[in-house]
Enzyme design. Structure first.
Site, PDB file in Angstrom:
ATOM      1  N   TYR A   1      41.798  30.708  34.757  1.00 43.64           N
ATOM      2  CA  TYR A   1      42.529  31.835  35.354  1.00 43.64           C
ATOM      3  C   TYR A   1      41.664  33.099  35.402  1.00 43.64           C
ATOM      4  CZ  TYR A   1      46.114  35.477  35.796  1.00 43.64           C
ATOM      5  OH  TYR A   1      46.848  36.559  36.200  1.00 43.64           O
TER       6      TYR A   1
ATOM      7  N   SER B   1      44.385  39.495  41.199  1.00 44.88           N
ATOM      8  CA  SER B   1      45.618  38.753  41.483  1.00 44.88           C
ATOM      9  C   SER B   1      45.686  38.169  42.881  1.00 44.88           C
ATOM     10  CB  SER B   1      46.837  39.662  41.273  1.00 44.88           C
ATOM     11  OG  SER B   1      47.032  39.920  39.905  1.00 44.88           O
TER      12      SER B   1
ATOM     13  N   LYS C   1      45.793  34.542  43.124  1.00 42.58           N
ATOM     14  CA  LYS C   1      47.035  33.785  42.930  1.00 42.58           C
ATOM     15  C   LYS C   1      47.496  33.128  44.234  1.00 42.58           C
ATOM     16  CE  LYS C   1      48.537  36.897  39.211  1.00 42.58           C
ATOM     17  NZ  LYS C   1      49.380  38.072  38.882  1.00 42.58           N
TER      18      LYS C   1
END
Lengths: 322, 322, 322, 322
Positions: B198, B73, B76
């Site tokens: 992603y 993450s 991100k």
């Protein structure tokens, strides 16, 4: 090994405050005043005041810095401080410390969390905090008013009787929140007793000058400063500041953090208390609120001041004059 | 008029890092490694690495600072940076900026908000951000890997093939989130195409050294520093830093803010990237996670380092040695 | 010891149907046709058809009883029947049996229930039911079309190609629901495979006559009737009828139960299948929908018919003519 | 043109009741009694009573049909009837008519619906109904007790003082619900006043015989029967019966509908009132509750009775003995 320079010249602050006051004066969009406050006889939506108290004790004001206004939810900061002084980390058994994605008075979150409010700055959390204050046998301060009197160094302020009367009669959402917490055994006293104390502390009317003085303890004494800070107090203040930054502006905390970059707590009376750790305690007031319930002009003023003085904790712009 | 002193001696940082590494080494509670990462052949839960890059460009390392781990993450942050570079404030038409009270992959919030994710660091928000990246005709960087290569100054890192394979096959919650956003017309590309990008960026494996170098732009050049920062970039970075502080640690953002007091983003691979604006970019890694999905030892290390060096943006303890 | 009189004269039914058709013809409020169905070339919103099949096998029609329309969600009844035939009570391990307070395609409920849809008539539940149908090694009927062909006694009906194409391309909410169920391990097959079957069964176009014939098994053979009903089948049908009454009309089930008083299932194509246990199977069609997604004229027609024939299971008015 | 045969021989009913009582007696799983009711001195969990009153006025009893128990939520049926008599369809401006997917006392649903409870049988809805009863200037019946006295034809029943005292003191969830409704302006009277009336009607103790007599109006006079039913009353009763079927058993309405197939309302005191339209009014009592809060033995008894007499409105099994 201080991280912050605490020797900003007071006259630099003064010139920044003057500039901000001038900028705010020409703004013609004021937001909305909430209903029962709008009815106050002397209220004009374009009023504005500001006060900065530095770590060295200097006081810089602008606009109507001596006009009193109800502090409303800003009182939650002081109540939380008192609860932490009285109960220490036991506070966190009864209220959480995380931001809430639901509006500040949402009851959904409270049911989902089995009566433990998400944080002490949503209404449910503030009610549980006040309930905890009533648990103390010999409180250091009898109530938020007494706490404020000590920190301001004066008790020349009042509970606004109009505000108190209006809010004491209604408050059905707060009653719902308190009863729901009680249904989950997270409320020890009578709902009516707690609500009375809660409404009273919300209706305390302070001036910007008084509020900024009251908030001095939140900047922590600067390293090398005169006042001694205990480790315990430093931990407590750091906790409060971090909660103010993540949860202090209702559903607008994220945007406020970006724009102002300082721990702060707003109230629907139009006041905001902001802290520059080790550097300054700031109070602003203007009664018109934005869609999130935060003072519209007050937020703009803090944003401009923070930018001019390089106070955002998230990094600052290259100086304009270099 | 800088608010932060940027001239901490690098050897002060080095000695603090050494102390923290020593302290972490004796801790025997490591948290849990998430399933598909735990299966990696060489993984030991007590591994730990740290790297600090100062505003002046000095690099201080400790532990296994050159062991690669999937950034998950943390990617991100870089994807958001790229989206803001490409689309500016239009990003905020498609994703919110407020903390979420629901767990990081909650679909409830997304339905309630009519397909607009609460912020770019919950999974739904990150997926919409990647969808936005695919909108660009001529991207400045082709993907997060290219962005990282430029900021690290080297492309000597890989996508972890095991992680990529495992995550590409499943991801049903992410597929649900993406399809729900698409049902609200907030998703322009094919779900499978976006998910592939992603999953790929999540599987990029960096060392602490590389991650800290990649994060240098987030500290902003110190006022008076060599690199020129544009106002636009300063605004962008301030926005990202404020989001990292309010939303960067899943449901543990409030506690992390209190304990560490720095903008930071964690990943389930055990890495955390933290920023001391104008002062330092920090990367830590240890694969065991706490209940909120943040590296347990990594968080402790950041907490200790921040305390030793007085880096918390919420105010610091009185110096121990003064 | 029958509870229902099953010897209503067919001509009484015929005269009631005629009266209802005449009443419906003069109504000038038709509701709304949903978008992709409204695009069908030959659609006029004031079209209306009805067919009643009695326990004795008589067929009474009115209006355009032989005009085909996509059965849409009515297919959920037949898919559920097939799943119960194949899996028995194991069906209830994967889908609930209670009414839902959320709209028919709400994903919130599904997350809250950890991937177990509230009932088989909301979309999430219907998708899980179709997933279960694909589990069977040797299905008694290959698919809903085969099931319908047997129960109608004819395979002279088609999948509407326009509807199938349009719905196969989109369906992002359904994809979200299916992936979310899969993330909770309550979905065994590929989402795309299940959706294809689901969309196909929804696009089956039947006439009112065909639909009423297909629904004959739901009235159960009348006690003393010619066809033998097994206890197992009686239990299954009773379960389906009770689900139709409590959950068959999306968020309008409560009002429909009051107004019509019969187990029924509606579809956004404008059709409704209703059952008078032991007495009749009824199909109505009119493409305009009310706010809850149920055929507006179709509901009115069923309400009037039920009232005229004293068919409500909740008690009937004193006869008008007595 | 009656749909139901109303001439079931009373001795058929009597033999079915006898059989059911015998079957229930050997069951050894009783469920749980809720706390404050369990404390009643004379309570034994295996107690059971039943009474059936036919359309012709015959009374058939079994077990402890003359043992009084608090009717609790069954009172909601009578209060709703009174509200509909007094306010007609205006009732539906303040309370909905749809099943709720949330537990019976959930506050989440109430906030989402802006203070309008989903239906009159969840607690929030029942409180609003009582609030409506207090609106009436000249009520036909002063309260539920008066309504019951008329319908039973005797006032030889009491409010259980122990139950009343215990429930009057607590009830924090109900207080939360009432205050939340009030915060949305859907509550006209003082919360305490309404709660007192509400708690009182819940604490009324009836025997099965009395309860079945009280419920006679819900079966509607049989067509051709002696008592004249107005169209208005028939509509009202049909509405109540449909609500009982879709919402009368908390979160177990779907299963109850399948198993029993009759409109019914349960109370946590262990009673259930069920209606066979045009045929019978039934009351059962046994204090042990299943997981949904419905009497465990009471539900079994109704299921067996309904099956033996072919009373399910959803279709009945082939007769065993024919």
């Amino acid at each position: 090994m201080p991280a912050r320079k605490n020797s900003l010249q007071t006259d630099q602050i003064r010139s920044a405050v003057d500039a901000v006051v001038a900028e705010v004066e020409v703004i013609e969009s004021f937001g909305k005043v909430i209903d029962h406050i709008a009815e106050l006889s002397d209220l004009q939506i374009n009023r504005f005041g500001i006060c900065v108290v530095t770590a060295d004790g200097d006081v810089v004001t602008g606009g109507e810095a001596d006009h009193p206004f109800p502090i409303q939810s800003i009182s939650k900061v002081f109540a939380l401080t008192m609860a932490l002084e009285a109960h220490g980390d036991d506070v966190w058994k009864r209220v959480g410390r995380e931001p809430s994605g639901d509006p500040f008075n949402s009851i959904i979150d409270l049911e989902r969390m089995k009566g433990v409010p998400r944080n002490p700055f949503i209404n449910a959390g503030a009610l549980v905090v006040v309930d905890m204050l009533l648990d103390r046998e010999k409180p250091r301060h009898e109530d938020v008013a007494a706490f404020l009197a000590e920190h301001i160094g004066s008790d020349e302020f009042d509970v606004d009787p109009e505000i108190f009367d209006k809010e004491a009669k209604g408050g059905y959402t707060n009653r719902a929140l308190a009863n729901l917490a009680k249904s989950f055994d997270n409320f020890h006293h009578e709902v009516d007793d707690v609500l009375k104390v809660y409404v009273r502390q919300c209706a305390i009317a302070l001036t910007c000058r008084q509020l900024a003085l009251a908030g001095r303890y939140l900047m922590l004494a600067p390293p090398g400063g005169r006042k001694k800070t205990s480790i315990e107090e430093a931990h407590r203040v750091r906790r409060i500041n971090s909660l103010m930054l993540t949860c202090g502006q209702y559903d607008g905390a994220g945007d406020f953090a970006y724009r102002v970059g300082l721990p702060a707590k707003s109230g629907v009376g139009g006041g905001i208390l902001a802290v520059v750790p080790h550097v300054a305690s700031i109070a602003v007031w203007s009664p018109g609120l934005d869609d999130n319930g935060n003072s519209l002009l007050g937020t703009i003023a803090l944003e401009r001041l923070s930018e001019r003085l390089g106070w955002s904790v998230f990094g600052n712009l290259p100086p304009k004059d270099v």
